[in-house]
Motif scaffolding. Sequence first.
Motif, short mmCIF file in Angstrom:
data_model
loop_
_atom_site.label_atom_id
_atom_site.label_comp_id
_atom_site.label_asym_id
_atom_site.label_seq_id
_atom_site.Cartn_x
_atom_site.Cartn_y
_atom_site.Cartn_z
N GLY A 189 -19.16 -61.44 -9.72
CA GLY A 189 -17.96 -60.80 -10.66
C GLY A 189 -17.41 -59.42 -9.47
O GLY A 189 -16.67 -59.02 -10.72
N MET A 190 -18.58 -58.87 -9.32
CA MET A 190 -18.61 -57.86 -8.73
C MET A 190 -17.49 -57.83 -7.44
O MET A 190 -17.21 -58.73 -7.01
CB MET A 190 -19.65 -56.91 -8.28
N LEU A 191 -16.36 -56.77 -7.46
CA LEU A 191 -15.17 -56.98 -6.34
C LEU A 191 -14.67 -55.24 -6.09
O LEU A 191 -14.81 -54.64 -7.01
CB LEU A 191 -14.19 -57.28 -7.32
N GLY A 192 -15.60 -54.79 -4.57
CA GLY A 192 -15.54 -53.59 -4.43
C GLY A 192 -16.76 -53.24 -3.91
O GLY A 192 -17.32 -54.40 -3.23
N ALA A 193 -16.39 -52.08 -4.87
CA ALA A 193 -18.05 -50.98 -4.52
C ALA A 193 -18.49 -50.41 -6.14
O ALA A 193 -17.62 -50.32 -6.81
CB ALA A 193 -17.44 -50.42 -3.02
N GLU A 235 -15.01 -57.89 4.30
CA GLU A 235 -13.90 -58.35 4.89
C GLU A 235 -12.58 -57.61 5.06
O GLU A 235 -11.68 -58.02 5.85
CB GLU A 235 -13.68 -59.40 4.26
N ALA A 236 -11.76 -56.76 4.05
CA ALA A 236 -11.34 -56.23 4.09
C ALA A 236 -10.88 -54.96 4.99
O ALA A 236 -9.86 -54.64 5.54
CB ALA A 236 -10.51 -55.94 2.53
N HIS A 267 -4.45 -57.08 -1.84
CA HIS A 267 -3.93 -58.21 -1.48
C HIS A 267 -5.04 -59.31 -1.97
O HIS A 267 -4.89 -59.97 -2.87
CB HIS A 267 -3.82 -58.68 0.01
N VAL A 268 -6.28 -58.89 -1.42
CA VAL A 268 -7.44 -58.88 -1.94
C VAL A 268 -7.69 -59.50 -3.70
O VAL A 268 -7.91 -60.33 -3.77
CB VAL A 268 -8.95 -59.00 -1.22
N ALA A 269 -7.43 -58.39 -4.20
CA ALA A 269 -8.05 -57.98 -5.64
C ALA A 269 -7.02 -58.85 -6.42
O ALA A 269 -7.71 -59.10 -7.07
CB ALA A 269 -7.81 -56.33 -5.94
N PHE A 270 -6.09 -58.87 -5.64
CA PHE A 270 -4.77 -59.85 -6.65
C PHE A 270 -4.97 -61.77 -6.69
O PHE A 270 -4.46 -62.49 -7.49
CB PHE A 270 -3.00 -59.29 -6.11
N GLU A 271 -5.15 -61.80 -5.52
CA GLU A 271 -5.82 -63.04 -5.16
C GLU A 271 -6.95 -63.37 -6.27
O GLU A 271 -7.18 -64.28 -7.07
CB GLU A 271 -6.34 -63.46 -3.55
N GLY A 318 -4.39 -55.58 -8.13
CA GLY A 318 -3.82 -56.36 -7.11
C GLY A 318 -3.28 -53.25 -7.27
O GLY A 318 -4.51 -53.32 -7.04
N HIS A 319 -2.39 -54.06 -5.89
CA HIS A 319 -1.77 -52.76 -5.78
C HIS A 319 -1.91 -51.70 -6.64
O HIS A 319 -1.79 -50.53 -6.87
CB HIS A 319 -0.61 -53.37 -4.73
N LEU A 320 -0.62 -51.84 -7.77
CA LEU A 320 -0.25 -52.02 -8.83
C LEU A 320 -1.49 -51.54 -9.48
O LEU A 320 -2.36 -52.29 -10.54
CB LEU A 320 0.65 -52.64 -9.32
N LYS A 321 -1.72 -50.93 -10.87
CA LYS A 321 -2.27 -50.08 -11.96
C LYS A 321 -2.69 -51.79 -13.51
O LYS A 321 -1.67 -51.72 -13.50
CB LYS A 321 -2.78 -49.35 -12.54
N GLY A 322 -3.57 -52.29 -13.28
CA GLY A 322 -3.55 -53.45 -13.96
C GLY A 322 -3.58 -52.76 -15.47
O GLY A 322 -4.51 -52.14 -16.21
N GLU A 323 -3.77 -53.65 -16.83
CA GLU A 323 -3.99 -53.33 -17.60
C GLU A 323 -5.74 -53.69 -17.53
O GLU A 323 -6.29 -54.17 -17.75
CB GLU A 323 -3.10 -54.55 -18.51
#
Length: 222
Positions: free
Chosen positions: A21-25, A45-46, A165-169, A176-181
Amino acid sequence: ELCQAASLPVQVRLEKSFKEGMLGAGMGYKKNGDGVILIDKKLLEAADNRDEYALIIGHELGHLKYEHNAQEQGALVKKLVKEWCAQQSEENRDADFCLSDDWPQYRDVFYPSPKHESCVEAIKEKFFNILEEREALADDYACQLMNKTGYDSQKAATVNIDFGHVAFEETGGRHGHLKGEGEYHPALTERFWRAFTCGDKLSNPSSSKARKTRKKAKTRKP
């Protein structure tokens, strides 16, 4: 190089994260008190050059420097809940746990129980705004470290777009590139621009102040 430039009072280890469930750092502390920076495989990888890795690591070093940890964030939640309780009537204080020890914790802000819902809803925006300011502070600290150690922040900035791009997928379009809810990190497009321009700010710290002064002069009524 970055750790030496940061001069933190603890040793810092860099580890690849296998947390589900972790995505990023992220950052945290070992049982012995040493700091640890975790980087997810997708973010690794990004990033495809040393400058991008430096930006990622520098950001997490910023969180370690300013002690943006779970304990500190828990204390912030408690402070906001206390302020909210002080504004309630005597009747509501009792009904909404204010006179008991069953206050919302850090996790409850993200996953509130029914009894905490009204309080969490009231404090969430303020809490997220403070967290977002801290993310920006860590970004700026990364920029300072990169400037000290000779890394190129403009080359590094693109990792924010690639990771978008990675986060969106990975999240099915929720992030993704914009701030999500419900997102307390600044938009990745904003973070790209902050990293891309941070060298200019450091070499000419008065430039942003000058721009603000010029803008104010233009908008001033005669």
